[in-house]
Design an enzyme around this catalytic site. Structure first.
Site, PDB file in Angstrom:
ATOM      1  N   GLY A  39      -7.707   5.886   1.309  1.00 40.38           N
ATOM      2  CA  GLY A  39      -6.375   6.080   0.729  1.00 40.38           C
ATOM      3  C   GLY A  39      -6.315   5.562  -0.698  1.00 40.38           C
TER       4      GLY A  39
ATOM      5  N   ALA B 124     -12.463  -0.132 -15.782  1.00 39.15           N
ATOM      6  CA  ALA B 124     -13.212  -1.384 -15.963  1.00 39.15           C
ATOM      7  C   ALA B 124     -14.691  -1.179 -15.643  1.00 39.15           C
ATOM      8  CB  ALA B 124     -12.611  -2.471 -15.072  1.00 39.15           C
TER       9      ALA B 124
ATOM     10  N   ARG C  99     -10.988  11.013   2.759  1.00 40.48           N
ATOM     11  CA  ARG C  99     -11.598  10.373   3.924  1.00 40.48           C
ATOM     12  C   ARG C  99     -12.583  11.407   4.464  1.00 40.48           C
ATOM     13  NH1 ARG C  99      -5.885   8.355   4.856  1.00 40.48           N
ATOM     14  NH2 ARG C  99      -5.993   6.180   4.257  1.00 40.48           N
TER      15      ARG C  99
ATOM     16  N   ASP D 236     -12.351  -0.655   4.281  1.00 39.92           N
ATOM     17  CA  ASP D 236     -13.338  -0.892   5.322  1.00 39.92           C
ATOM     18  C   ASP D 236     -14.296   0.287   5.566  1.00 39.92           C
ATOM     19  OD1 ASP D 236     -14.306  -2.437   7.299  1.00 39.92           O
ATOM     20  OD2 ASP D 236     -13.031  -1.510   8.831  1.00 39.92           O
TER      21      ASP D 236
ATOM     22  N   THR E  21      -6.830  -0.893  -1.619  1.00 46.61           N
ATOM     23  CA  THR E  21      -5.915  -0.393  -0.583  1.00 46.61           C
ATOM     24  C   THR E  21      -4.592  -1.134  -0.725  1.00 46.61           C
ATOM     25  OG1 THR E  21      -5.398  -0.417   1.800  1.00 46.61           O
ATOM     26  CG2 THR E  21      -7.025  -2.003   1.065  1.00 46.61           C
ATOM     27  N   ILE E  22      -3.501  -0.431  -0.402  1.00 46.97           N
ATOM     28  CA  ILE E  22      -2.201  -1.111  -0.490  1.00 46.97           C
ATOM     29  C   ILE E  22      -1.998  -2.090   0.666  1.00 46.97           C
ATOM     30  CG2 ILE E  22      -1.081   0.791  -1.721  1.00 46.97           C
ATOM     31  CD1 ILE E  22       0.362   1.442   1.001  1.00 46.97           C
ATOM     32  N   ASP E  23      -2.835  -1.977   1.717  1.00 42.11           N
ATOM     33  CA  ASP E  23      -2.540  -2.707   2.956  1.00 42.11           C
ATOM     34  C   ASP E  23      -2.853  -4.207   2.902  1.00 42.11           C
ATOM     35  OD1 ASP E  23      -1.800  -0.251   3.991  1.00 42.11           O
ATOM     36  OD2 ASP E  23      -3.760   0.115   4.903  1.00 42.11           O
TER      37      ASP E  23
ATOM     38  N   ASP F 279      -5.541  -5.617   3.818  1.00 47.37           N
ATOM     39  CA  ASP F 279      -6.069  -5.906   5.156  1.00 47.37           C
ATOM     40  C   ASP F 279      -7.586  -6.092   5.155  1.00 47.37           C
ATOM     41  OD1 ASP F 279      -6.779  -3.313   4.545  1.00 47.37           O
ATOM     42  OD2 ASP F 279      -6.213  -2.475   6.486  1.00 47.37           O
TER      43      ASP F 279
ATOM     44  N   ARG G 136      26.723  -1.276   6.828  1.00 47.38           N
ATOM     45  CA  ARG G 136      25.776  -0.650   7.754  1.00 47.38           C
ATOM     46  C   ARG G 136      24.539  -1.511   8.010  1.00 47.38           C
ATOM     47  NH1 ARG G 136      25.978   5.425   5.309  1.00 47.38           N
ATOM     48  NH2 ARG G 136      27.341   6.301   6.905  1.00 47.38           N
TER      49      ARG G 136
ATOM     50  N   ARG H 278      -0.557   0.085   7.848  1.00 48.36           N
ATOM     51  CA  ARG H 278      -1.418   0.415   8.992  1.00 48.36           C
ATOM     52  C   ARG H 278      -1.241  -0.636  10.095  1.00 48.36           C
ATOM     53  NH1 ARG H 278      -5.648   4.246   8.694  1.00 48.36           N
ATOM     54  NH2 ARG H 278      -5.627   4.119   6.441  1.00 48.36           N
TER      55      ARG H 278
ATOM     56  N   ALA I   8      15.557  -9.631   3.749  1.00 50.00           N
ATOM     57  CA  ALA I   8      15.806  -8.953   5.036  1.00 50.00           C
ATOM     58  C   ALA I   8      16.259  -9.945   6.097  1.00 50.00           C
ATOM     59  CB  ALA I   8      14.524  -8.248   5.490  1.00 50.00           C
ATOM     60  N   GLU I   9      17.132  -9.458   6.988  1.00 51.37           N
ATOM     61  CA  GLU I   9      17.621 -10.309   8.073  1.00 51.37           C
ATOM     62  C   GLU I   9      16.555 -10.473   9.148  1.00 51.37           C
ATOM     63  OE1 GLU I   9      19.676  -8.517   6.244  1.00 51.37           O
ATOM     64  OE2 GLU I   9      20.980 -10.192   5.717  1.00 51.37           O
TER      65      GLU I   9
END
Ligand code: F6P
Length: 323
Positions: A11, A22, A72, A103, A126-128, A130, A163, A172, A187-188
């Site tokens: 991704g 770079a 991918r 990964d 990756t944005i995750d 992880d 609301r 992910r 956030a609550e």
């Protein structure tokens, strides 16, 4: 080493272009030829390999996405695919690769090195956030800020209409984006896969919020949470409680695009220099990481075996602050 290649895979994430820039410029600075492999491992198999110059990467440090494109690729999981890819690298005289991704990208790199002796250095893109072995991945900071801005906007309309919003963010199987954007957005409740929240607890917490005078509330849901997607959580809450008229917003791929933050640009720039200098120094089978603000080299296996989870104490922080 005289000639190297650079590739993005998996991704996309904001800052990948800064990373490519770079790598290309560091290679040129040190007198190496550098080639760009387009469309990840699929492009390597198909021979989509072009020379790059310092000017090829002009004006991209601030752009999201990846000028090399990404994919991918299932074919690279097969020995036949890897043989074709290795033959393409050999044909172009490429002795070392810098691979920007996650990964799956590293697994491919491990095979490429083990089977064909191609020197490989990884950069975590990756944005995750992880990936083990690094405190931050390229793109996470930008995605976290994008999610926070979305939460800010949703809070405006939530407050105007009294609301409750369920906001789904990416990640992910990881709750980093949810945890950090939720905390930053006030956030609550924040639902992450690393911590189990029951439906009953969630409803109870929403009732407590109401009793304390909160007319509007934001519940951030990580896409990998065990209670399900934001739509599913909203539906389940409606089934067992008085909170029936809520709204759901899925931020989705908006988190993957956009101009990278200064943090991601600096991270990508430092990692790119480190990756190329590692190849020149004869390193292989490693990824660049950041630890205590320093560039580090870790074995690819750390990306899987070393845990990189958000600090769950931040959930308690968020609860205290949503009183
Ligand atoms: O790994 C990045 C990521 O955006 C995850 O957060 C998400 O689960 C996944 O990719 C979405 O994948 P795709 O872009 O293939 O829909």
């Amino acid at each position: 080493m005289k000639r190297i290649g650079v590739m993005t895979s998996g991704g996309d994430s904001p800052g990948m272009n800064a990373a490519i820039r770079a790598v290309v410029r560091t290679a040129i600075y040190h007198g190496l030829d550098v080639f760009g492999v387009q469309h990840g491992y699929q492009g390597m198999i198909d021979g989509q390999i072009e020379p790059m110059t310092a000017r090829t990467v002009s004006g991209i440090i601030h752009r999201g996405g990846t000028i090399l494109h990404t994919a991918r690729c299932a074919a690279f999981m097969e020995a036949e695919g890897r043989a074709k890819a290795a033959a393409q690298l050999q044909h172009h005289g490429i002795e070392g690769m810098v691979l920007i991704g996650g990964d799956g990208t590293y697994r491919g790199a491990e095979a490429l090195h083990a089977e064909y002796g191609v020197c490989c250095i990884g950069m975590p893109g990756t944005i995750d956030n992880d990936i083990g072995g690094t405190e931050f991945t390229i793109g996470f900071d930008t995605a976290m800020n994008t999610a926070m801005e979305a939460i800010d906007r949703l809070r405006d309309t939530a407050a105007s209409h009294d609301r409750i919003f369920f906001v789904e963010v990416m990640g992910r199987h990881n709750g980093y984006i949810a945890m950090m954007s939720g905390l930053a957005g006030g956030a609550e409740e924040i639902l992450v896969p690393e911590s189990t929240t029951t439906l009953e607890h969630l409803v109870e917490s929403m009732r407590t919020g109401r009793a304390r005078g909160k007319d509007s509330m934001i519940v951030v849901v990580a896409e990998g949470d065990e209670l399900g997607s934001a739509f599913e959580v909203a539906q389940k809450v409606a089934e067992i409680s008085e909170f029936k008229d809520t709204r759901v917003a899925v931020i989705g791929h908006l988190q993957r695009g956009g101009s990278p933050t200064a943090f991601d640009r600096v991270l990508a720039s430092r990692m790119g220099v480190c990756a190329v200098e590692a190849l020149i120094a004869g390193e292989t089978g490693k990824m660049v990481g950041i630890s205590n603000q320093e560039m580090v080299l870790r074995p690819f296996s750390d990306s899987r075996t070393v845990s990189n989870r958000p600090d769950l104490r931040l959930l308690e922080t968020a609860r205290i602050l949503s009183v």
